[in-house]
Enzyme design. Sequence first.
Site, PDB file in Angstrom:
ATOM      1  N   LYS A 154       0.872  -1.186   0.000  1.00 24.39           N
ATOM      2  CA  LYS A 154       0.000   0.000   0.000  1.00 24.39           C
ATOM      3  C   LYS A 154       0.901   1.227   0.000  1.00 24.39           C
ATOM      4  O   LYS A 154       1.480   1.592   1.023  1.00 24.39           O
ATOM      5  CB  LYS A 154      -0.870  -0.029   1.258  1.00 24.39           C
ATOM      6  CG  LYS A 154      -2.231   0.614   1.126  1.00 24.39           C
ATOM      7  CD  LYS A 154      -2.243   2.094   0.872  1.00 24.39           C
ATOM      8  CE  LYS A 154      -2.002   2.976   2.049  1.00 24.39           C
ATOM      9  NZ  LYS A 154      -1.849   4.399   1.663  1.00 24.39           N
ATOM     10  N   SER A 208       4.375   7.690  10.218  1.00 21.92           N
ATOM     11  CA  SER A 208       4.418   8.519  11.423  1.00 21.92           C
ATOM     12  C   SER A 208       4.241   7.663  12.676  1.00 21.92           C
ATOM     13  O   SER A 208       3.612   6.603  12.638  1.00 21.92           O
ATOM     14  CB  SER A 208       3.310   9.567  11.346  1.00 21.92           C
ATOM     15  OG  SER A 208       2.069   8.913  11.212  1.00 21.92           O
ATOM     16  N   THR A 209       4.773   8.161  13.769  1.00 25.34           N
ATOM     17  CA  THR A 209       4.678   7.424  15.030  1.00 25.34           C
ATOM     18  C   THR A 209       3.213   7.297  15.452  1.00 25.34           C
ATOM     19  O   THR A 209       2.794   6.251  15.955  1.00 25.34           O
ATOM     20  CB  THR A 209       5.534   8.118  16.106  1.00 25.34           C
ATOM     21  OG1 THR A 209       6.905   8.029  15.679  1.00 25.34           O
ATOM     22  CG2 THR A 209       5.417   7.458  17.457  1.00 25.34           C
ATOM     23  N   GLY A 212       1.637   4.552  13.462  1.00 21.69           N
ATOM     24  CA  GLY A 212       2.302   3.308  13.852  1.00 21.69           C
ATOM     25  C   GLY A 212       1.772   2.756  15.169  1.00 21.69           C
ATOM     26  O   GLY A 212       1.552   1.549  15.311  1.00 21.69           O
ATOM     27  N   CYS A 263      13.487  10.404   7.769  1.00 25.66           N
ATOM     28  CA  CYS A 263      13.401   9.999   9.179  1.00 25.66           C
ATOM     29  C   CYS A 263      14.783  10.014   9.829  1.00 25.66           C
ATOM     30  O   CYS A 263      14.889  10.067  11.047  1.00 25.66           O
ATOM     31  CB  CYS A 263      12.762   8.623   9.291  1.00 25.66           C
ATOM     32  SG  CYS A 263      13.511   7.434   8.188  1.00 25.66           S
ATOM     33  N   GLU A 356       9.653  16.041  15.509  1.00 29.44           N
ATOM     34  CA  GLU A 356      10.065  15.834  14.121  1.00 29.44           C
ATOM     35  C   GLU A 356       9.379  16.876  13.236  1.00 29.44           C
ATOM     36  O   GLU A 356       8.150  16.970  13.215  1.00 29.44           O
ATOM     37  CB  GLU A 356       9.660  14.421  13.686  1.00 29.44           C
ATOM     38  CG  GLU A 356      10.142  14.096  12.290  1.00 29.44           C
ATOM     39  CD  GLU A 356       9.754  12.687  11.866  1.00 29.44           C
ATOM     40  OE1 GLU A 356       8.583  12.331  11.970  1.00 29.44           O
ATOM     41  OE2 GLU A 356      10.649  11.959  11.410  1.00 29.44           O
TER      42      GLU A 356
HETATM   43  P1  NAD Z   1       1.759   8.464   7.642  1.00 28.70           P
HETATM   44  O1  NAD Z   1       1.823   7.744   8.929  1.00 28.70           O
HETATM   45  O2  NAD Z   1       0.745   9.534   7.500  1.00 28.70           O
HETATM   46  O3  NAD Z   1       1.443   7.442   6.442  1.00 28.70           O
HETATM   47  C1  NAD Z   1       2.274   6.340   6.147  1.00 28.70           C
HETATM   48  C2  NAD Z   1       1.448   5.298   5.419  1.00 28.70           C
HETATM   49  O4  NAD Z   1       0.431   4.816   6.280  1.00 28.70           O
HETATM   50  C3  NAD Z   1       0.720   5.829   4.186  1.00 28.70           C
HETATM   51  O5  NAD Z   1       0.720   4.842   3.181  1.00 28.70           O
HETATM   52  C4  NAD Z   1      -0.687   6.058   4.708  1.00 28.70           C
HETATM   53  O6  NAD Z   1      -1.670   5.992   3.696  1.00 28.70           O
HETATM   54  C5  NAD Z   1      -0.835   4.899   5.675  1.00 28.70           C
HETATM   55  N1  NAD Z   1      -1.839   5.091   6.712  1.00 28.70           N
HETATM   56  C6  NAD Z   1      -2.288   6.272   7.226  1.00 28.70           C
HETATM   57  N2  NAD Z   1      -3.264   6.034   8.153  1.00 28.70           N
HETATM   58  C7  NAD Z   1      -3.410   4.679   8.219  1.00 28.70           C
HETATM   59  C8  NAD Z   1      -4.241   3.825   8.986  1.00 28.70           C
HETATM   60  N3  NAD Z   1      -5.117   4.310   9.877  1.00 28.70           N
HETATM   61  N4  NAD Z   1      -4.136   2.493   8.825  1.00 28.70           N
HETATM   62  C9  NAD Z   1      -3.251   1.987   7.948  1.00 28.70           C
HETATM   63  N5  NAD Z   1      -2.446   2.747   7.166  1.00 28.70           N
HETATM   64  C10 NAD Z   1      -2.511   4.090   7.319  1.00 28.70           C
HETATM   65  O7  NAD Z   1       3.224   8.976   7.374  1.00 28.70           O
HETATM   66  P2  NAD Z   1       3.752   9.851   6.141  1.00 28.70           P
HETATM   67  O8  NAD Z   1       3.332  11.247   6.408  1.00 28.70           O
HETATM   68  O9  NAD Z   1       3.392   9.218   4.844  1.00 28.70           O
HETATM   69  O10 NAD Z   1       5.345   9.682   6.291  1.00 28.70           O
HETATM   70  C11 NAD Z   1       6.084  10.507   7.089  1.00 28.70           C
HETATM   71  C12 NAD Z   1       6.480   9.810   8.374  1.00 28.70           C
HETATM   72  O11 NAD Z   1       7.140   8.593   8.103  1.00 28.70           O
HETATM   73  C13 NAD Z   1       7.466  10.599   9.202  1.00 28.70           C
HETATM   74  O12 NAD Z   1       7.070  10.627  10.552  1.00 28.70           O
HETATM   75  C14 NAD Z   1       8.782   9.833   9.067  1.00 28.70           C
HETATM   76  O13 NAD Z   1       9.672   9.983  10.095  1.00 28.70           O
HETATM   77  C15 NAD Z   1       8.288   8.453   8.929  1.00 28.70           C
HETATM   78  N6  NAD Z   1       9.309   7.633   8.258  1.00 28.70           N
HETATM   79  C16 NAD Z   1      10.018   6.732   8.991  1.00 28.70           C
HETATM   80  C17 NAD Z   1      11.007   5.967   8.387  1.00 28.70           C
HETATM   81  C18 NAD Z   1      11.804   4.961   9.160  1.00 28.70           C
HETATM   82  O14 NAD Z   1      12.419   4.114   8.530  1.00 28.70           O
HETATM   83  N7  NAD Z   1      11.825   4.992  10.472  1.00 28.70           N
HETATM   84  C19 NAD Z   1      11.277   6.123   7.046  1.00 28.70           C
HETATM   85  C20 NAD Z   1      10.541   7.060   6.328  1.00 28.70           C
HETATM   86  C21 NAD Z   1       9.550   7.796   6.951  1.00 28.70           C
END
Ligand code: NAD
Length: 454
Positions: A154, A208-209, A212, A263, A356
Amino acid sequence: MNDHLVINPATEEVVATVPGTTPADVYAAVKRAESAQEQWAATAPGDRARLLRCVAERIDHHLDELARIEVLEAGHPIGNARWEAGNARDLFAYAAGGIERLNGLQIPVSGGIDVTFHEPLGVIAVIAPWNFPMPIAAWGVAPALAAGNAVLLKPAEVTPLSAIRLAEIALEAGLPEGLFQVLPGAGRIVGNALVEHPRVAKVVFTGSTSVGKRIMAQCADQVKRVTLELGGKNPNIIFADADLEQAAAATPGSFLDNTGQDCCARSRILVQRSVFDRYMELLEPAVKAFRVGAPDDPDTQMGPLISEAQRQTVRSFVNDDAPVAFRGSAPDGKGFWYPATVLTPSSPDAAAAVEEIFGPVAVVLPFEDEADAVRLANNTEYGLSGSIWTRDVGRALRVSRGVSAGNLSVNSHSSVRYWAPFGGYKQSGLGRELGPDALAAFTETKNVFISTDD
Ligand code: NAD
Protein backbone atom coordinates in the site's frame (compact mmCIF):
# COMPACT_ATOMS: atom_id res chain seq x y z
CA MET A 1 -14.78 9.82 -5.37
CA ASN A 2 -12.09 7.35 -4.35
CA ASP A 3 -9.58 8.70 -6.89
CA HIS A 4 -6.26 10.19 -5.81
CA LEU A 5 -4.60 13.05 -7.65
CA VAL A 6 -0.85 12.80 -7.98
CA ILE A 7 0.59 16.33 -7.98
CA ASN A 8 4.07 17.39 -9.10
CA PRO A 9 5.37 19.17 -5.95
CA ALA A 10 7.69 21.41 -8.00
CA THR A 11 4.98 22.76 -10.33
CA GLU A 12 1.64 21.88 -8.66
CA GLU A 13 0.55 20.28 -11.95
CA VAL A 14 -1.56 17.11 -11.90
CA VAL A 15 0.62 14.20 -13.00
CA ALA A 16 -1.97 11.41 -12.82
CA THR A 17 -5.24 10.31 -11.29
CA VAL A 18 -5.07 6.93 -9.58
CA PRO A 19 -8.22 5.06 -8.58
CA GLY A 20 -8.25 4.01 -4.94
CA THR A 21 -8.68 0.38 -3.91
CA THR A 22 -11.91 -0.53 -2.09
CA PRO A 23 -12.13 -2.88 0.93
CA ALA A 24 -13.74 -5.46 -1.40
CA ASP A 25 -10.70 -5.16 -3.71
CA VAL A 26 -8.44 -5.75 -0.70
CA TYR A 27 -10.29 -8.97 0.13
CA ALA A 28 -10.00 -10.18 -3.47
CA ALA A 29 -6.28 -9.28 -3.50
CA VAL A 30 -5.64 -11.25 -0.30
CA LYS A 31 -7.31 -14.33 -1.86
CA ARG A 32 -5.16 -14.04 -5.00
CA ALA A 33 -2.06 -13.53 -2.86
CA GLU A 34 -2.82 -16.60 -0.76
CA SER A 35 -3.01 -18.92 -3.72
CA ALA A 36 0.08 -17.39 -5.35
CA GLN A 37 1.98 -17.75 -2.08
CA GLU A 38 1.25 -21.49 -1.82
CA GLN A 39 2.82 -22.07 -5.22
CA TRP A 40 5.72 -19.73 -4.49
CA ALA A 41 6.61 -21.40 -1.18
CA ALA A 42 6.65 -24.75 -3.00
CA THR A 43 8.99 -23.43 -5.72
CA ALA A 44 12.62 -24.58 -5.44
CA PRO A 45 14.80 -22.03 -3.59
CA GLY A 46 17.20 -21.78 -6.52
CA ASP A 47 14.33 -20.94 -8.90
CA ARG A 48 12.94 -18.30 -6.54
CA ALA A 49 16.39 -16.75 -6.24
CA ARG A 50 16.82 -16.71 -10.01
CA LEU A 51 13.45 -14.97 -10.44
CA LEU A 52 14.27 -12.24 -7.92
CA ARG A 53 17.60 -11.68 -9.68
CA CYS A 54 15.62 -11.24 -12.91
CA VAL A 55 13.47 -8.61 -11.14
CA ALA A 56 16.65 -6.79 -10.06
CA GLU A 57 17.98 -6.83 -13.63
CA ARG A 58 14.71 -5.57 -15.03
CA ILE A 59 14.60 -2.71 -12.48
CA ASP A 60 18.12 -1.81 -13.60
CA HIS A 61 16.92 -1.79 -17.21
CA HIS A 62 14.13 0.67 -16.23
CA LEU A 63 16.23 2.65 -13.74
CA ASP A 64 15.98 5.99 -15.48
CA GLU A 65 12.24 5.62 -16.10
CA LEU A 66 11.63 4.81 -12.41
CA ALA A 67 13.82 7.72 -11.32
CA ARG A 68 11.85 10.11 -13.54
CA ILE A 69 8.59 8.92 -11.98
CA GLU A 70 10.02 9.86 -8.57
CA VAL A 71 11.05 13.29 -9.87
CA LEU A 72 7.47 13.87 -11.02
CA GLU A 73 5.46 12.50 -8.11
CA ALA A 74 7.81 13.27 -5.17
CA GLY A 75 9.84 16.24 -6.45
CA HIS A 76 13.11 14.43 -5.74
CA PRO A 77 16.26 15.70 -7.48
CA ILE A 78 17.08 13.39 -10.37
CA GLY A 79 20.42 12.35 -8.83
CA ASN A 80 18.68 11.23 -5.63
CA ALA A 81 15.90 9.54 -7.59
CA ARG A 82 18.42 7.45 -9.57
CA TRP A 83 20.00 6.35 -6.30
CA GLU A 84 16.55 5.39 -5.01
CA ALA A 85 15.72 3.23 -8.04
CA GLY A 86 19.18 1.64 -7.75
CA ASN A 87 18.50 0.92 -4.08
CA ALA A 88 15.29 -0.94 -5.01
CA ARG A 89 17.27 -2.97 -7.58
CA ASP A 90 19.97 -3.79 -5.01
CA LEU A 91 17.40 -4.90 -2.47
CA PHE A 92 16.01 -7.51 -4.88
CA ALA A 93 19.50 -8.75 -5.75
CA TYR A 94 20.55 -8.93 -2.08
CA ALA A 95 17.33 -10.65 -0.98
CA ALA A 96 17.75 -13.19 -3.80
CA GLY A 97 21.09 -14.21 -2.28
CA GLY A 98 19.36 -14.71 1.07
CA ILE A 99 17.07 -17.40 -0.33
CA GLU A 100 19.98 -19.79 -0.86
CA ARG A 101 21.29 -19.01 2.65
CA LEU A 102 18.07 -19.29 4.67
CA ASN A 103 19.66 -22.10 6.65
CA GLY A 104 18.17 -23.70 9.72
CA LEU A 105 20.13 -25.08 12.66
CA GLN A 106 21.07 -28.59 13.68
CA ILE A 107 21.02 -28.65 17.47
CA PRO A 108 22.85 -31.29 19.52
CA VAL A 109 20.40 -33.59 21.34
CA SER A 110 20.49 -37.17 22.57
CA GLY A 111 18.27 -39.88 21.09
CA GLY A 112 17.76 -38.20 17.73
CA ILE A 113 18.37 -35.06 15.78
CA ASP A 114 16.92 -31.61 16.24
CA VAL A 115 16.60 -29.22 13.33
CA THR A 116 15.01 -25.85 12.68
CA PHE A 117 13.18 -24.56 9.60
CA HIS A 118 12.42 -20.96 8.62
CA GLU A 119 8.91 -21.05 7.24
CA PRO A 120 7.18 -18.19 5.41
CA LEU A 121 4.40 -16.35 7.21
CA GLY A 122 1.98 -16.18 4.26
CA VAL A 123 0.62 -12.83 3.06
CA ILE A 124 2.50 -9.70 4.13
CA ALA A 125 1.17 -6.13 4.00
CA VAL A 126 3.76 -3.41 3.39
CA ILE A 127 2.41 0.09 4.12
CA ALA A 128 4.81 2.73 2.80
CA PRO A 129 5.22 6.50 3.24
CA TRP A 130 5.76 9.17 0.57
CA ASN A 131 9.25 10.33 1.51
CA PHE A 132 11.26 7.49 -0.07
CA PRO A 133 8.55 5.61 -1.97
CA MET A 134 10.74 3.13 -3.84
CA PRO A 135 13.49 2.22 -1.36
CA ILE A 136 11.13 1.83 1.59
CA ALA A 137 8.73 -0.31 -0.44
CA ALA A 138 11.62 -2.51 -1.60
CA TRP A 139 13.01 -2.88 1.97
CA GLY A 140 9.82 -4.75 2.85
CA VAL A 141 8.80 -6.32 -0.45
CA ALA A 142 12.09 -7.93 -1.53
CA PRO A 143 12.99 -9.86 1.68
CA ALA A 144 9.34 -10.81 2.26
CA LEU A 145 9.14 -12.37 -1.22
CA ALA A 146 12.55 -13.97 -0.79
CA ALA A 147 11.41 -15.67 2.41
CA GLY A 148 8.55 -17.29 0.49
CA ASN A 149 5.69 -14.89 1.19
CA ALA A 150 3.24 -12.96 -1.00
CA VAL A 151 3.19 -9.17 -0.62
CA LEU A 152 0.46 -6.54 -0.81
CA LEU A 153 2.03 -3.07 -1.01
CA LYS A 154 0.00 0.00 0.00
CA PRO A 155 1.90 3.08 -1.19
CA ALA A 156 1.22 6.55 0.23
CA GLU A 157 -1.73 8.36 -1.36
CA VAL A 158 0.47 11.04 -2.94
CA THR A 159 3.20 8.77 -4.38
CA PRO A 160 1.65 5.59 -5.81
CA LEU A 161 3.18 5.68 -9.31
CA SER A 162 6.65 4.20 -8.73
CA ALA A 163 5.13 1.36 -6.65
CA ILE A 164 2.66 0.56 -9.44
CA ARG A 165 5.49 0.53 -12.00
CA LEU A 166 7.72 -1.63 -9.77
CA ALA A 167 5.01 -4.30 -9.58
CA GLU A 168 4.54 -4.20 -13.38
CA ILE A 169 8.28 -4.60 -13.85
CA ALA A 170 8.36 -7.55 -11.43
CA LEU A 171 5.57 -9.21 -13.40
CA GLU A 172 7.41 -8.60 -16.69
CA ALA A 173 10.47 -10.21 -15.11
CA GLY A 174 8.47 -13.38 -14.51
CA LEU A 175 7.21 -13.07 -10.94
CA PRO A 176 3.96 -15.09 -10.69
CA GLU A 177 0.65 -13.23 -11.01
CA GLY A 178 -0.82 -12.24 -7.62
CA LEU A 179 2.42 -12.67 -5.67
CA PHE A 180 3.25 -8.96 -5.47
CA GLN A 181 0.28 -6.62 -5.81
CA VAL A 182 0.05 -2.87 -5.29
CA LEU A 183 -3.12 -1.52 -3.67
CA PRO A 184 -3.15 2.28 -3.89
CA GLY A 185 -5.60 4.31 -1.83
CA ALA A 186 -6.30 5.95 1.49
CA GLY A 187 -4.55 4.76 4.64
CA ARG A 188 -7.72 4.70 6.69
CA ILE A 189 -9.46 2.54 4.02
CA VAL A 190 -6.88 0.33 2.27
CA GLY A 191 -4.21 0.38 4.99
CA ASN A 192 -6.81 -0.26 7.64
CA ALA A 193 -8.40 -3.15 5.68
CA LEU A 194 -4.98 -4.79 5.34
CA VAL A 195 -4.15 -4.38 9.02
CA GLU A 196 -7.48 -5.87 10.08
CA HIS A 197 -7.63 -8.70 7.54
CA PRO A 198 -7.31 -12.02 9.40
CA ARG A 199 -5.36 -13.64 6.54
CA VAL A 200 -2.66 -10.94 6.49
CA ALA A 201 0.02 -12.47 8.67
CA LYS A 202 2.30 -9.47 9.14
CA VAL A 203 2.26 -5.70 8.68
CA VAL A 204 5.42 -3.79 7.84
CA PHE A 205 4.60 -0.15 8.43
CA THR A 206 6.81 2.85 7.75
CA GLY A 207 5.33 6.23 8.58
CA SER A 208 4.42 8.52 11.42
CA THR A 209 4.68 7.42 15.03
CA SER A 210 0.99 8.25 15.65
CA VAL A 211 -0.29 5.94 12.87
CA GLY A 212 2.30 3.31 13.85
CA LYS A 213 1.00 3.19 17.43
CA ARG A 214 -2.53 2.72 16.18
CA ILE A 215 -1.49 -0.09 13.83
CA MET A 216 0.44 -1.82 16.62
CA ALA A 217 -2.65 -1.73 18.84
CA GLN A 218 -4.79 -3.15 16.01
CA CYS A 219 -2.26 -5.92 15.35
CA ALA A 220 -2.30 -6.87 19.04
CA ASP A 221 -5.89 -7.98 18.64
CA GLN A 222 -4.81 -10.83 16.34
CA VAL A 223 -1.27 -11.17 17.71
CA LYS A 224 -0.32 -10.17 14.17
CA ARG A 225 3.39 -9.73 13.49
CA VAL A 226 4.41 -6.13 12.98
CA THR A 227 7.55 -4.19 12.07
CA LEU A 228 7.42 -0.44 12.61
CA GLU A 229 9.77 2.18 11.15
CA LEU A 230 8.59 5.50 12.58
CA GLY A 231 9.76 9.05 13.16
CA GLY A 232 13.12 10.47 14.17
CA LYS A 233 14.68 13.61 15.65
CA ASN A 234 18.29 12.75 15.20
CA PRO A 235 21.30 14.39 16.86
CA ASN A 236 24.44 15.50 15.05
CA ILE A 237 26.96 15.78 17.92
CA ILE A 238 30.03 17.87 17.19
CA PHE A 239 32.86 17.85 19.73
CA ALA A 240 35.50 20.58 19.98
CA ASP A 241 38.21 18.11 18.91
CA ALA A 242 36.44 17.29 15.61
CA ASP A 243 37.62 18.42 12.19
CA LEU A 244 35.27 21.40 12.36
CA GLU A 245 35.62 22.36 8.68
CA GLN A 246 34.68 18.85 7.62
CA ALA A 247 31.84 18.61 10.14
CA ALA A 248 30.35 21.92 8.96
CA ALA A 249 30.77 21.06 5.28
CA ALA A 250 28.91 17.76 5.81
CA THR A 251 26.07 19.29 7.83
CA PRO A 252 23.84 20.71 5.03
CA GLY A 253 23.39 17.32 3.34
CA SER A 254 22.62 15.72 6.70
CA PHE A 255 19.42 17.71 7.23
CA LEU A 256 18.60 19.07 3.75
CA ASP A 257 18.79 15.87 1.73
CA ASN A 258 15.26 15.03 0.51
CA THR A 259 14.32 18.54 1.74
CA GLY A 260 14.61 17.25 5.30
CA GLN A 261 11.77 14.76 4.72
CA ASP A 262 13.94 11.98 5.99
CA CYS A 263 13.40 10.00 9.18
CA CYS A 264 17.22 9.98 9.56
CA ALA A 265 17.67 13.75 9.03
CA ARG A 266 20.17 15.12 11.56
CA SER A 267 17.96 18.06 12.49
CA ARG A 268 19.26 18.49 16.06
CA ILE A 269 22.80 19.80 15.83
CA LEU A 270 24.60 19.71 19.19
CA VAL A 271 27.88 21.63 19.29
CA GLN A 272 30.39 21.85 22.13
CA ARG A 273 30.16 25.38 23.50
CA SER A 274 33.85 26.23 23.02
CA VAL A 275 33.55 25.88 19.21
CA PHE A 276 29.91 26.93 18.81
CA ASP A 277 30.55 30.35 17.26
CA ARG A 278 33.23 29.09 14.89
CA TYR A 279 30.97 26.23 13.76
CA MET A 280 28.10 28.66 13.05
CA GLU A 281 30.48 30.83 10.96
CA LEU A 282 31.39 27.78 8.90
CA LEU A 283 27.84 26.45 8.64
CA GLU A 284 26.16 29.55 7.20
CA PRO A 285 27.99 29.64 3.84
CA ALA A 286 27.71 25.85 3.54
CA VAL A 287 23.91 25.95 3.96
CA LYS A 288 23.57 28.91 1.58
CA ALA A 289 25.62 27.06 -1.05
CA PHE A 290 23.30 24.03 -1.04
CA ARG A 291 21.74 24.15 -4.51
CA VAL A 292 17.93 24.45 -4.49
CA GLY A 293 16.05 24.22 -7.76
CA ALA A 294 14.28 22.24 -10.44
CA PRO A 295 14.31 18.52 -9.55
CA ASP A 296 15.10 17.46 -13.12
CA ASP A 297 18.33 19.53 -13.14
CA PRO A 298 21.22 17.14 -12.38
CA ASP A 299 22.96 19.88 -10.35
CA THR A 300 20.03 20.31 -7.95
CA GLN A 301 20.63 19.16 -4.38
CA MET A 302 17.29 20.12 -2.83
CA GLY A 303 13.79 20.17 -4.33
CA PRO A 304 10.40 21.21 -2.93
CA LEU A 305 8.45 19.73 -0.03
CA ILE A 306 5.94 17.05 -0.95
CA SER A 307 2.74 19.09 -0.50
CA GLU A 308 1.16 22.31 0.70
CA ALA A 309 0.04 20.49 3.85
CA GLN A 310 3.64 19.53 4.61
CA ARG A 311 4.74 23.13 4.00
CA GLN A 312 2.15 24.34 6.52
CA THR A 313 3.44 21.81 9.06
CA VAL A 314 7.01 22.99 8.58
CA ARG A 315 5.95 26.65 8.81
CA SER A 316 4.20 25.98 12.10
CA PHE A 317 7.65 25.40 13.68
CA VAL A 318 9.05 28.68 12.34
CA ASN A 319 6.68 31.43 13.48
CA ASP A 320 7.49 35.15 13.50
CA ASP A 321 9.30 34.90 16.85
CA ALA A 322 11.34 31.87 15.84
CA PRO A 323 15.06 32.17 16.73
CA VAL A 324 16.27 32.12 13.11
CA ALA A 325 20.08 32.21 12.86
CA PHE A 326 20.05 32.27 9.03
CA ARG A 327 18.20 30.88 6.04
CA GLY A 328 18.94 29.67 2.55
CA SER A 329 16.89 30.58 -0.50
CA ALA A 330 14.00 28.95 -2.36
CA PRO A 331 12.33 29.63 -5.72
CA ASP A 332 9.24 31.87 -5.83
CA GLY A 333 6.02 30.94 -7.58
CA LYS A 334 4.45 27.55 -8.07
CA GLY A 335 5.65 24.56 -6.09
CA PHE A 336 5.86 23.70 -2.40
CA TRP A 337 9.25 25.34 -1.82
CA TYR A 338 10.67 26.11 1.58
CA PRO A 339 14.12 27.57 2.33
CA ALA A 340 16.73 25.84 4.47
CA THR A 341 16.35 27.31 7.95
CA VAL A 342 18.69 27.13 10.94
CA LEU A 343 17.30 27.92 14.39
CA THR A 344 19.12 28.52 17.67
CA PRO A 345 16.46 27.99 20.36
CA SER A 346 17.27 29.07 23.90
CA SER A 347 15.84 25.86 25.38
CA PRO A 348 16.66 22.25 24.42
CA ASP A 349 13.01 21.46 25.13
CA ALA A 350 11.63 23.85 22.47
CA ALA A 351 9.18 22.13 20.11
CA ALA A 352 11.55 22.60 17.15
CA ALA A 353 14.32 20.88 19.16
CA VAL A 354 12.40 17.74 20.17
CA GLU A 355 9.61 17.20 17.62
CA GLU A 356 10.07 15.83 14.12
CA ILE A 357 9.58 18.69 11.62
CA PHE A 358 10.15 16.70 8.41
CA GLY A 359 11.35 19.73 6.49
CA PRO A 360 14.62 21.64 5.83
CA VAL A 361 14.85 23.05 9.35
CA ALA A 362 17.56 22.31 11.91
CA VAL A 363 18.20 23.57 15.43
CA VAL A 364 21.69 24.15 16.81
CA LEU A 365 22.20 23.82 20.58
CA PRO A 366 25.37 24.11 22.69
CA PHE A 367 26.57 21.43 25.11
CA GLU A 368 29.27 21.50 27.80
CA ASP A 369 30.92 18.07 27.94
CA GLU A 370 30.51 14.43 26.88
CA ALA A 371 27.89 13.60 29.54
CA ASP A 372 25.87 16.69 28.60
CA ALA A 373 26.06 15.75 24.90
CA VAL A 374 24.68 12.25 25.55
CA ARG A 375 21.94 13.61 27.84
CA LEU A 376 20.84 16.15 25.21
CA ALA A 377 21.06 13.60 22.39
CA ASN A 378 18.68 11.32 24.29
CA ASN A 379 16.28 14.15 25.13
CA THR A 380 13.51 13.01 22.74
CA GLU A 381 11.03 10.17 22.52
CA TYR A 382 12.75 9.07 19.30
CA GLY A 383 15.89 7.00 18.73
CA LEU A 384 16.48 6.33 15.06
CA SER A 385 19.87 7.64 13.98
CA GLY A 386 22.59 10.17 14.74
CA SER A 387 26.16 11.28 14.07
CA ILE A 388 29.19 11.88 16.26
CA TRP A 389 32.09 14.08 15.15
CA THR A 390 35.32 13.69 17.12
CA ARG A 391 38.96 12.69 16.53
CA ASP A 392 39.02 10.72 19.81
CA VAL A 393 38.27 7.04 19.08
CA GLY A 394 37.47 6.22 22.70
CA ARG A 395 34.97 9.07 22.89
CA ALA A 396 33.43 8.04 19.57
CA LEU A 397 32.78 4.57 20.98
CA ARG A 398 31.59 5.76 24.41
CA VAL A 399 29.13 8.20 22.88
CA SER A 400 27.98 5.65 20.27
CA ARG A 401 27.13 3.28 23.13
CA GLY A 402 25.52 6.07 25.16
CA VAL A 403 23.12 7.37 22.51
CA SER A 404 19.85 5.41 22.41
CA ALA A 405 19.44 5.06 18.66
CA GLY A 406 19.55 2.22 16.16
CA ASN A 407 21.84 3.71 13.49
CA LEU A 408 24.84 5.87 14.31
CA SER A 409 27.74 7.12 12.25
CA VAL A 410 31.07 8.57 13.35
CA ASN A 411 32.63 11.40 11.31
CA SER A 412 30.02 10.71 8.66
CA HIS A 413 26.26 10.99 8.19
CA SER A 414 25.64 7.67 6.57
CA SER A 415 22.73 5.71 8.07
CA VAL A 416 21.46 3.24 5.57
CA ARG A 417 23.21 0.42 3.78
CA TYR A 418 20.95 -2.36 2.57
CA TRP A 419 23.36 -5.01 3.86
CA ALA A 420 23.42 -3.62 7.43
CA PRO A 421 20.48 -3.66 9.88
CA PHE A 422 18.28 -0.57 10.19
CA GLY A 423 15.64 0.37 12.75
CA GLY A 424 14.71 2.46 15.73
CA TYR A 425 15.00 2.53 19.51
CA LYS A 426 12.19 3.94 21.67
CA GLN A 427 9.30 5.44 19.67
CA SER A 428 11.25 5.33 16.40
CA GLY A 429 10.14 1.79 15.76
CA LEU A 430 10.02 -1.89 16.47
CA GLY A 431 12.12 -4.58 14.80
CA ARG A 432 14.83 -4.24 12.18
CA GLU A 433 14.87 -4.16 8.40
CA LEU A 434 17.71 -4.72 5.92
CA GLY A 435 20.95 -6.49 6.75
CA PRO A 436 21.77 -10.20 6.94
CA ASP A 437 18.68 -10.99 9.08
CA ALA A 438 16.15 -9.25 6.82
CA LEU A 439 14.55 -12.50 5.64
CA ALA A 440 14.23 -13.89 9.17
CA ALA A 441 11.73 -11.14 10.00
CA PHE A 442 9.38 -12.71 7.44
CA THR A 443 9.54 -16.26 8.76
CA GLU A 444 8.50 -18.35 11.74
CA THR A 445 11.16 -20.64 13.18
CA LYS A 446 9.96 -24.22 13.52
CA ASN A 447 11.85 -26.70 15.67
CA VAL A 448 11.57 -30.43 14.87
CA PHE A 449 13.00 -33.29 16.93
CA ILE A 450 13.35 -36.65 15.16
CA SER A 451 13.92 -39.65 17.35
CA THR A 452 16.48 -42.19 16.23
CA ASP A 453 15.26 -44.79 18.75
CA ASP A 454 14.25 -48.18 17.35
P1 NAD B 1 1.76 8.46 7.64
O1 NAD B 1 1.82 7.74 8.93
O2 NAD B 1 0.74 9.53 7.50
O3 NAD B 1 1.44 7.44 6.44
C1 NAD B 1 2.27 6.34 6.15
C2 NAD B 1 1.45 5.30 5.42
O4 NAD B 1 0.43 4.82 6.28
C3 NAD B 1 0.72 5.83 4.19
O5 NAD B 1 0.72 4.84 3.18
C4 NAD B 1 -0.69 6.06 4.71
O6 NAD B 1 -1.67 5.99 3.70
C5 NAD B 1 -0.83 4.90 5.67
N1 NAD B 1 -1.84 5.09 6.71
C6 NAD B 1 -2.29 6.27 7.23
N2 NAD B 1 -3.26 6.03 8.15
C7 NAD B 1 -3.41 4.68 8.22
C8 NAD B 1 -4.24 3.82 8.99
N3 NAD B 1 -5.12 4.31 9.88
N4 NAD B 1 -4.14 2.49 8.82
C9 NAD B 1 -3.25 1.99 7.95
N5 NAD B 1 -2.45 2.75 7.17
C10 NAD B 1 -2.51 4.09 7.32
O7 NAD B 1 3.22 8.98 7.37
P2 NAD B 1 3.75 9.85 6.14
O8 NAD B 1 3.33 11.25 6.41
O9 NAD B 1 3.39 9.22 4.84
O10 NAD B 1 5.35 9.68 6.29
C11 NAD B 1 6.08 10.51 7.09
C12 NAD B 1 6.48 9.81 8.37
O11 NAD B 1 7.14 8.59 8.10
C13 NAD B 1 7.47 10.60 9.20
O12 NAD B 1 7.07 10.63 10.55
C14 NAD B 1 8.78 9.83 9.07
O13 NAD B 1 9.67 9.98 10.09
C15 NAD B 1 8.29 8.45 8.93
N6 NAD B 1 9.31 7.63 8.26
C16 NAD B 1 10.02 6.73 8.99
C17 NAD B 1 11.01 5.97 8.39
C18 NAD B 1 11.80 4.96 9.16
O14 NAD B 1 12.42 4.11 8.53
N7 NAD B 1 11.82 4.99 10.47
C19 NAD B 1 11.28 6.12 7.05
C20 NAD B 1 10.54 7.06 6.33
C21 NAD B 1 9.55 7.80 6.95
